[in-house]
Write a protein that holds these residues in place. Structure first.
Motif, PDB file in Angstrom:
ATOM      1  N   LEU A  48       0.883  -1.234   0.013  1.00 21.84           N
ATOM      2  CA  LEU A  48      -0.063   0.019   0.019  1.00 21.84           C
ATOM      3  C   LEU A  48       0.794   1.141  -0.080  1.00 21.84           C
ATOM      4  N   SER A  49       0.276   2.365  -0.494  1.00 19.17           N
ATOM      5  CA  SER A  49       0.913   3.714  -0.445  1.00 19.17           C
ATOM      6  C   SER A  49       0.782   4.095   0.904  1.00 19.17           C
ATOM      7  N   SER A  50       1.393   4.965   1.207  1.00 18.81           N
ATOM      8  CA  SER A  50       1.680   5.731   2.670  1.00 18.81           C
ATOM      9  C   SER A  50       0.131   6.469   2.888  1.00 18.81           C
ATOM     10  N   GLU A  51      -0.361   6.820   2.031  1.00 17.62           N
ATOM     11  CA  GLU A  51      -1.668   7.609   2.244  1.00 17.62           C
ATOM     12  C   GLU A  51      -2.795   6.385   2.357  1.00 17.62           C
ATOM     13  N   GLN A  52      -2.756   5.259   1.605  1.00 18.07           N
ATOM     14  CA  GLN A  52      -3.788   4.422   1.907  1.00 18.07           C
ATOM     15  C   GLN A  52      -3.465   3.648   3.436  1.00 18.07           C
ATOM     16  N   ARG A  53      -2.266   3.365   3.673  1.00 19.00           N
ATOM     17  CA  ARG A  53      -1.949   2.999   5.204  1.00 19.00           C
ATOM     18  C   ARG A  53      -2.383   3.739   6.203  1.00 19.00           C
ATOM     19  N   ALA A  54      -2.155   5.112   5.998  1.00 21.83           N
ATOM     20  CA  ALA A  54      -2.829   6.238   6.868  1.00 21.83           C
ATOM     21  C   ALA A  54      -4.331   6.219   7.219  1.00 21.83           C
ATOM     22  N   THR A  55      -4.828   5.869   6.018  1.00 19.58           N
ATOM     23  CA  THR A  55      -6.447   5.747   5.975  1.00 19.58           C
ATOM     24  C   THR A  55      -6.890   4.741   6.668  1.00 19.58           C
TER      25      THR A  55
END
Length: 152
Positions: free
Chosen positions: A118-125
């Motif tokens: 996952l991208s860092s944005e997806q992980r954060a979400t």
């Protein structure tokens, strides 16, 4: 009279052959029943051992959570998997249900390699979503984990 003797001998021979076949079939049925009983006993013994190991694993996970070594999301996922195999006493079924419910809510979140991809944005979400779930289940999970610490 002699011809009755021949028929009587033939009938006796047929009865003896049929009796031998019946005895052989009964013997095979007895052996099959014994084999099935042994296999059933082995299966039940294996299931009981697996259930004991799963219950011990659940207890260890609960103690790790209470000790602060494990997060609520990971605890819920692991307990839900172990609970599928464990023969848990009815007294702990409600506590297990909390973890199963939370694990179902977390089911759509990627794990392991998929998480790493996952991208860092997806992980954060997803991390934010997990934090919300953990907050909403916090009291229930802490109470259930406390009860499960005594699971044997």
């Amino acid at each position: 009279m002699a011809e009755y003797g021949v028929w009587l001998l033939a009938a006796s021979l047929v009865v003896l052959v049929l009796a031998a076949v019946a005895i052989r079939l009964l013997w095979r049925l007895r052996e099959q029943t014994q084999r099935e009983n042994r296999e059933r006993a082995e299966y039940e013994r294996g299931a009981a051992e697996q259930g004991l190991e799963a219950r011990q694993g659940i207890s260890i996970l609960a103690r790790s959570y209470v000790g602060g070594q494990l997060g609520a999301s990971e605890l819920a996922l692991r307990v839900a998997v172990l609970a599928e195999t464990a023969q848990v006493e009815a007294a702990f079924a409600d506590d297990i249900a909390v973890f199963t419910e939370m694990a179902a809510a977390l089911a759509h979140i990627p794990t392991h390699r998929d998480w790493k991809a996952l991208s860092s944005e997806q992980r954060a979400t997803y991390s934010a979503e997990m934090a919300l779930l953990e907050a909403s289940y916090s009291d229930k999970i802490h109470t259930a984990a406390g009860h499960l610490c005594t699971l044997r």
